[in-house]
Design an enzyme around this catalytic site. Structure first.
Site, PDB file in Angstrom:
ATOM      1  CG  HIS A 260      -1.961  -0.947   1.330  1.00  0.00           C
ATOM      2  ND1 HIS A 260      -2.137  -1.806   2.387  1.00  0.00           N
ATOM      3  CD2 HIS A 260      -2.981  -1.193   0.470  1.00  0.00           C
ATOM      4  CE1 HIS A 260      -3.211  -2.558   2.166  1.00  0.00           C
ATOM      5  NE2 HIS A 260      -3.742  -2.215   1.017  1.00  0.00           N
TER       6      HIS A 260
ATOM      7  CB  CYS B 284      -3.069  -2.085   8.951  1.00  0.00           C
ATOM      8  SG  CYS B 284      -1.547  -1.931   8.127  1.00  0.00           S
TER       9      CYS B 284
HETATM   10  C1  CIR Z   1      -3.587  -7.847   3.194  1.00  0.00           C
HETATM   11  O1  CIR Z   1      -2.791  -8.301   2.373  1.00  0.00           O
HETATM   12  O2  CIR Z   1      -4.610  -7.273   2.843  1.00  0.00           O
HETATM   13  C2  CIR Z   1      -3.295  -8.032   4.659  1.00  0.00           C
HETATM   14  N1  CIR Z   1      -2.614  -9.263   4.859  1.00  0.00           N
HETATM   15  C3  CIR Z   1      -2.466  -6.901   5.192  1.00  0.00           C
HETATM   16  C4  CIR Z   1      -3.199  -5.590   5.147  1.00  0.00           C
HETATM   17  C5  CIR Z   1      -2.411  -4.478   5.736  1.00  0.00           C
HETATM   18  N2  CIR Z   1      -3.155  -3.280   5.700  1.00  0.00           N
HETATM   19  C6  CIR Z   1      -2.624  -2.083   5.545  1.00  0.00           C
HETATM   20  O3  CIR Z   1      -1.431  -1.941   5.293  1.00  0.00           O
HETATM   21  N3  CIR Z   1      -3.430  -1.030   5.568  1.00  0.00           N
END
Ligand code: CIR
Length: 258
Positions: free
Chosen positions: A160, A247
């Site tokens: 991201h 997150c």
């Molecule tokens: C994903 O790949 O969607 C999750 N394993 C990790 C999400 C992390 N979220 C973020 O950086 N906002």
């Protein structure tokens, strides 16, 4: 009052989405205890927690940031880029409805909250593997009437936009320039991560306080040398799921304002 939406770590977090990391065993109990310490930090910093209950069938549901963008008077519920994450949004929307007017990103748009970096009246939005141009255009239509500008930023090599860059102080960005171009941002100051700590650009700014992971000591020193003190928290088990500090919460003022 500042509100923080969080959600208990799922018992199925071991089956999380992974893009740039290889799968490692995740100790759910340890992840939960680290997450509880993270929540305590938020409480210490004046947040009132709205803690959602566990979703045992949604492995990534602890990462609530990806489900919504919350601004002064409006909230946008996302349509996550990962299909298996799309059922995470409804329960977050139910809570956000109490505080904000809600809009919803719809097909063919995709958008993850982790791609939206909010600096003043500008939303920098990563055009990543998770957030596509139709999703970014829908966001623009929802937020323009409230006086926000949307800038599309190319992200390469990480999940991201906020894996690569976050706000750490007044117009100061902490950045990993190998994943994002600093010229995309209109910032007063940049602090580069230490090159040996590529994942170190994700810090959580709450008011004037910066929450930072324990495991990036060299980048932490760079922040401290610039006069930015940090409050550390260990989220190493959640990092195995490609998650970071921002997150795990959605933080906003209870009373909305334009
Ligand atoms: C994903 O790949 O969607 C999750 N394993 C990790 C999400 C992390 N979220 C973020 O950086 N906002």
């Amino acid at each position: 009052m500042r509100i923080a939406i969080t959600r208990e770590v799922s018992s199925s977090i071991g089956q999380c989405e992974l893009t740039h990391l290889s799968r490692q065993d995740i100790d759910v109990d340890l992840a939960r205890s680290q997450h509880a310490q993270y929540e305590h930090r938020l409480i210490d910093l004046g947040c009132k927690l709205r803690r959602l209950s566990e979703e045992s069938n949604l492995p990534d549901s602890v990462f609530v940031e990806d489900t919504a963008i919350v601004l002064g008077d409006v909230a946008v519920i996302t349509r996550p880029g990962a299909i298996l994450r799309r059922n995470e949004t409804q329960s977050v929307a139910e809570v956000l409805k109490e505080y904000r007017t809600i809009h919803q990103i719809v097909d063919p748009g995709t958008l993850d909250g982790g791609d939206v970096l909010h600096v003043g009246r500008t939303l920098y939005v990563g055009n990543s593997i998770r957030s596509n141009i139709p999703g970014i255009k829908q966001l623009l239509e929802f937020v323009t009437p409230y006086g926000y500008k949307v800038e599309v930023v190319k992200v390469d090599g990480c999940l991201h936009l906020k894996s690569a860059v976050t706000l750490v102080g007044d117009e100061t960005l902490l950045i990993n320039r190998s994943w994002v171009d600093a010229n995309s941002f209109d910032a007063r100051d940049f602090i580069d991560i230490d090159p040996s700590e590529p994942y170190a650009a994700n810090a959580l700014l709450i008011g004037e306080e910066l929450v930072y992971p324990t495991n990036y000591p060299l980048t932490r020193l760079r922040l401290e040398n610039k006069g930015i003190g940090v409050r550390v928290v260990d989220v190493s088990e959640l990092q195995k799921a490609e998650g970071a500090l921002t997150c795990c919460s959605l933080i906003f003022e209870e009373e909305g304002q334009v």
